[in-house]
Design an enzyme around this catalytic site. Structure first.
Site, short mmCIF file in Angstrom:
data_model
loop_
_atom_site.label_atom_id
_atom_site.label_comp_id
_atom_site.label_asym_id
_atom_site.label_seq_id
_atom_site.Cartn_x
_atom_site.Cartn_y
_atom_site.Cartn_z
N HIS A 102 23.00 17.36 70.18
CA HIS A 102 22.49 16.19 69.45
C HIS A 102 21.95 15.12 70.40
O HIS A 102 22.06 13.92 70.15
CB HIS A 102 23.56 15.63 68.50
CG HIS A 102 24.83 15.20 69.19
ND1 HIS A 102 26.08 15.41 68.67
CD2 HIS A 102 25.04 14.54 70.37
CE1 HIS A 102 27.00 14.91 69.48
NE2 HIS A 102 26.39 14.38 70.51
N HIS B 226 28.74 7.48 69.50
CA HIS B 226 28.62 7.17 70.93
C HIS B 226 28.65 5.65 71.12
O HIS B 226 27.64 5.05 71.45
CB HIS B 226 27.34 7.74 71.50
CG HIS B 226 27.20 9.21 71.30
ND1 HIS B 226 26.83 9.76 70.09
CD2 HIS B 226 27.39 10.26 72.14
CE1 HIS B 226 26.80 11.08 70.21
NE2 HIS B 226 27.13 11.42 71.43
N HIS C 115 27.19 19.35 80.11
CA HIS C 115 26.49 18.19 80.66
C HIS C 115 27.49 17.19 81.22
O HIS C 115 28.62 17.11 80.77
CB HIS C 115 25.53 17.52 79.67
CG HIS C 115 26.11 16.92 78.41
ND1 HIS C 115 26.92 17.59 77.54
CD2 HIS C 115 25.94 15.69 77.88
CE1 HIS C 115 27.21 16.80 76.50
NE2 HIS C 115 26.65 15.64 76.69
N GLU D 159 32.50 17.65 74.30
CA GLU D 159 32.00 17.59 72.92
C GLU D 159 32.11 18.94 72.20
O GLU D 159 32.14 19.00 70.97
CB GLU D 159 30.52 17.16 72.90
CG GLU D 159 30.30 15.72 73.30
CD GLU D 159 28.85 15.28 73.17
OE1 GLU D 159 28.61 14.08 73.14
OE2 GLU D 159 27.94 16.14 73.11
FE LIG Z 1 27.06 13.38 72.19
#
Ligand SMILES: [Fe+2]
Lengths: 280, 129
Positions: free
Chosen positions: A12, A59, A193, A240
Site C-alpha cells: 500500500h 501511518h 522494506h 507489516e
Molecule cells: Fe504501510
C-alpha cells in the site's frame, strides 16, 4: 448468510497513490508495478463483492502517540480520505458497512479478542492505495468497506500468530451474519522494506518469495515467524506482513491461488500481491 | 526486569519500541502538528520559535532544525511521524531514507533499482560482509 469468498494481499505504498492520482502509471518505472494488477481488476469486476473487510495500518494519520489501538474496527457510515500533509487524495469517500462491522465487533470481542470500536476516522494511504490499485479511479467505490487498522508502527505490535487466530475469529463472525453478502478480506502492507537507519533500502527477495510460497498452503508455518525475523530478514517496516495473516486466517483451511505478482522496487519497497479464492 | 530486545543485534536499525516511544513522545507529536497548514506556516516563518513551543529536549530540537533524520531517530523519532516534517519540506521517503544511509539520493535510488540493499552481511552486528 454472509460468505467470505476471496482474499487479496497487496502493498500500500503511498507513492503509488500519487502516481495513480497524477496519471503516471504508464512510465517505464511504474508500468511493471501496475501490470501485475491487470488480472485482479478484471477478476473483481466479475466477483462484485458487496463488502471488503480491509486490514491495513494507519501511518500516524488518524492515530498519533496519544492513542494506539492494537486492533480497531471502523463501524462508521463513511470514512473520508485523510490529508496526510499533501492534501487529501482525490478519491471517493469510503462507504462503511456499520451493521456488519458492529456484528463483527461483538462476535470477535466475545471470542476474546479486544477490538477498539471506531465511529469517526479519516483513512490514509494504507487503505486508499489498495482500493485504487484494484478498482482504478471510479467516481464511487463499487462496494462497502470495513476498515480494520492494526498497530504495526509502535512496539509492542501483535504477533503473526495472534493475527492469524484473529483472522479465524473474523471468519466465524462474518459467517454468522444473517444477510446474504459476498465478503472479501484484504490484507495489505509489506513486503520487505526498511525506511530508517543505515540499513534503509533493505530488500530480501528470497525471503519475500518464500513467504508468498507458503501463504496459500502453509500459513501455520508463517504464523510462527517471530517479530525479530521480520525485522532482520524483511526490514524494520517488513513487519507489516503480519496483517496478511489476518486475511489468511479469515479464508479458512483451503484456498486456491488465483494470481501472484512480485516486483522490486517501488520507491523503497518490494511489492507483493496475491489473490486467493476460498475453497471450503 | 528489562524489556527483552532480541533485535538489538541487528545493524543500522532502530526498532520503535517502548523505550524509544517514551523518549520520542514530544518530538513525534510536534511532527504530527505539521499535518495542519496553519502550523506548517507558523513553523516555516520561525522554526526555532515553533520548536520552542514543544517540551522537546535541546538535542531533539536541534536535530529537527538541522533536518538530521538519523539524530531524530536516535532521539525517539519514528519515520512515519518524521514524514510529516519532510512532507512539509516537499521531500519524499526516498530522500529521508537515503539521508540516513549516508548515500547521495541518486546513488540510493540506483541501489533500489538494482534490487535494493542485500540482506547478506546485514543481519547481525559484526557479521562479515
Ligand atoms: Fe504501510
Amino acid at each position: 448468510m454472509a460468505r467470505i469468498t476471496a482474499g487479496v494481499t497487496t502493498s500500500h505504498i503511498p507513492l503509488i497513490g500519487r502516481v495513480i492520482d497524477t496519471g503516471e502509471t504508464e512510465t517505464p518505472y511504474w508500468k511493471p508495478v501496475f501490470d501485475g494488477y491487470d488480472f485482479t481488476k478484471r477478476w473483481i469486476e466479475k466477483e462484485q463483492p458487496d463488502v471488503v473487510f480491509l486490514v491495513y495500518n494507519d501511518h500516524a494519520t488518524a492515530f498519533d502517540m496519544r492513542m494506539i489501538p492494537t486492533f480497531a474496527i471502523g463501524c462508521a457510515e463513511e470514512f473520508p480520505p485523510a490529508d496526510e500533509g499533501y492534501g487529501p487524495r482525490p478519491v471517493p469517500v469510503v462507504e462503511g458497512a456499520p451493521e456488519l462491522a458492529w456484528h463483527i465487533a461483538q462476535s470477535v470481542i466475545e471470542q476474546d479478542f479486544d477490538l477498539t470500536i471506531i465511529n469517526e476516522m479519516a483513512v490514509d494511504h494504507g487503505l486508499t492505495v489498495p482500493l485504487s490499485l484494484v478498482f482504478g479511479q471510479p467516481d464511487a467505490w463499487p462496494c462497502r468497506i470495513i476498515p480494520f487498522p492494526v498497530n504495526v508502527v509502535v512496539y509492542p505490535v501483535p504477533s503473526g500468530r495472534r493475527c492469524f487466530k484473529l483472522g479465524k475469529a473474523i471468519r466465524t463472525a462474518i459467517e454468522s451474519f444473517d444477510e446474504d453478502l459476498n465478503v472479501q478480506v484484504w490484507g495489505t502492507g509489506g513486503m520487505s522494506h526498511q525506511l530508517q537507519g543505515t540499513r534503509a533500502g533493505l530488500i530480501n527477495q528470497e525471503w519475500d518469495k518464500r513467504f508468498l510460497d507458503r501463504l496459500a498452503d502453509n500459513p501455520e508455518e508463517l504464523a510462527e515467524i517471530p517479530h525479530v525475523e521480520y525485522i532482520r530478514e524483511a526490514g524494520s517496516e517488513g513487519i507489516e506482513l503480519v496483517m496478511w495473516l489476518i486475511m489468511r486466517g479469515a479464508l479458512g483451511d483451503k484456498v486456491k491461488e488465483l494470481h501472484r505478482h512480485y516486483h522490486v522496487p517501488a520507491s523503497n519497497t518490494a511489492v507483493g500481491h496475491m489473490v486467493l479464492e476460498a475453497v471450503d | 526486569m528489562a524489556l527483552f530486545k532480541p533485535y538489538a543485534d541487528i545493524p543500522g536499525t532502530t526498532v520503535f519500541d517502548a523505550d524509544m516511544a517514551r523518549k520520542g513522545y514530544h518530538l513525534n507529536q510536534f511532527c504530527m502538528s505539521l499535518m495542519k497548514e496553519e502550523n506548517r506556516q507558523r513553523f516555516r516563518a520561525d522554526e526555532r520559535a515553533y520548536v520552542d513551543e514543544w517540551p522537546m529536549t535541546e538535542a531533539q530540537k536541534q536535530a529537527v532544525l538541522d533536518r538530521d533524520y538519523t539524530r531524530m531517530i536516535a532521539n525517539g523519532g519514528n519515520v512515519y511521524f518524521l514524514s510529516k516534517l519532510f512532507a512539509s519540506d516537499g521531500k519524499t521517503f526516498v530522500h529521508a531514507a537515503a539521508s540516513m544511509t549516508g548515500m547521495p539520493e541518486d546513488e540510493y535510488k540506483e541501489m533500489m533499482l538494482r534490487g535494493g540493499r542485500s540482506p547478506e552481511g546485514n543481519r547481525y552486528i559484526g557479521e562479515k560482509k
